[in-house]
Write a protein that holds these residues in place. Sequence first.
Motif, PDB file in Angstrom:
ATOM      1  N   UNK A 165      36.525 -37.938   1.742  1.00 60.80           N
ATOM      2  CA  UNK A 165      37.034 -38.392   0.445  1.00 60.80           C
ATOM      3  C   UNK A 165      37.922 -39.619   0.580  1.00 60.80           C
ATOM      4  N   UNK A 166      38.049 -40.325  -0.557  1.00 64.57           N
ATOM      5  CA  UNK A 166      38.946 -41.472  -0.674  1.00 64.57           C
ATOM      6  C   UNK A 166      39.763 -41.326  -1.941  1.00 64.57           C
ATOM      7  N   UNK A 167      41.040 -41.638  -1.839  1.00 65.38           N
ATOM      8  CA  UNK A 167      41.934 -41.673  -2.992  1.00 65.38           C
ATOM      9  C   UNK A 167      41.631 -42.961  -3.745  1.00 65.38           C
ATOM     10  N   UNK A 168      41.144 -42.832  -4.984  1.00 62.14           N
ATOM     11  CA  UNK A 168      40.790 -44.008  -5.796  1.00 62.14           C
ATOM     12  C   UNK A 168      41.700 -44.118  -7.020  1.00 62.14           C
ATOM     13  N   UNK A 169      42.909 -43.574  -6.899  1.00 62.38           N
ATOM     14  CA  UNK A 169      43.854 -43.562  -8.022  1.00 62.38           C
ATOM     15  C   UNK A 169      44.149 -44.971  -8.524  1.00 62.38           C
ATOM     16  N   UNK A 170      44.408 -45.901  -7.634  1.00 62.00           N
ATOM     17  CA  UNK A 170      44.725 -47.271  -8.062  1.00 62.00           C
ATOM     18  C   UNK A 170      43.567 -47.877  -8.834  1.00 62.00           C
ATOM     19  N   UNK A 171      42.357 -47.654  -8.370  1.00 62.41           N
ATOM     20  CA  UNK A 171      41.178 -48.173  -9.072  1.00 62.41           C
ATOM     21  C   UNK A 171      41.079 -47.568 -10.467  1.00 62.41           C
ATOM     22  N   UNK A 172      41.281 -46.255 -10.569  1.00 61.91           N
ATOM     23  CA  UNK A 172      41.203 -45.590 -11.879  1.00 61.91           C
ATOM     24  C   UNK A 172      42.313 -46.086 -12.804  1.00 61.91           C
ATOM     25  N   UNK A 173      43.513 -46.321 -12.270  1.00 63.22           N
ATOM     26  CA  UNK A 173      44.607 -46.837 -13.096  1.00 63.22           C
ATOM     27  C   UNK A 173      44.289 -48.248 -13.585  1.00 63.22           C
ATOM     28  N   UNK A 174      43.683 -49.059 -12.722  1.00 58.34           N
ATOM     29  CA  UNK A 174      43.306 -50.419 -13.127  1.00 58.34           C
ATOM     30  C   UNK A 174      42.220 -50.369 -14.198  1.00 58.34           C
ATOM     31  N   UNK A 175      41.236 -49.470 -14.034  1.00 58.41           N
ATOM     32  CA  UNK A 175      40.181 -49.320 -15.043  1.00 58.41           C
ATOM     33  C   UNK A 175      40.781 -48.902 -16.384  1.00 58.41           C
ATOM     34  N   UNK A 176      41.743 -47.987 -16.357  1.00 56.29           N
ATOM     35  CA  UNK A 176      42.392 -47.527 -17.594  1.00 56.29           C
ATOM     36  C   UNK A 176      43.184 -48.660 -18.238  1.00 56.29           C
TER      37      UNK A 176
END
Length: 188
Positions: A165-176
């Motif tokens: 797995x990879x933590x993609x929190x930053x990507x999801x926050x940027x998408x939001x």
Amino acid sequence: KQEEFELVFADGRTRHLLLGAVPLFDAEGRVRGSVAAGADITQRKRTDEALRNSEARFRMLFSTMIEGFCIIEVVFDAGVRPVDYRFLEVNPAFEGQTGLGNARGRLMRELAPDHEAHWFEIYGQVALTGQPARFVNEAKALHRWYDVSAYRVGGPESRKVAILFNDITERKQAEEAVRRLNAELDRR
């Protein structure tokens, strides 16, 4: 007594031998001879070396990869519903990707009591069916989003699942943030 010997032939071939001998005693306790036996253990030595090399490659990969990796054992209730999982192995990147320290040997509900049921259900399905799963999901209890690949380890009776797995929190926050900005621009 047993001894191992390596024979090197003129053409460069090698053979490994295991030789042993025991003395034969007469009625008075004097050595009157010996019995010797030998075995060619070349294949066993080659197999042992290949196993050591394979283990070293696995450990190097396991400890240097930047993705989080763990092997879990899914815990089921009497109705065969997945209710938890225990961490059997975790790589060094695991803690950075999850924020969970000292996870090996512990249950997920012990580490994050509010962890969402969908995680247990997905990993339970992988453990029961053997069908791999690839998905993106939020782990609200960990305040993170993950891109996950999960695979059963072992046969049908195994309840073990390997998870990369990879933590993609930053990507999801940027998408939001982009979604909100677009919505705001649409309102103007």
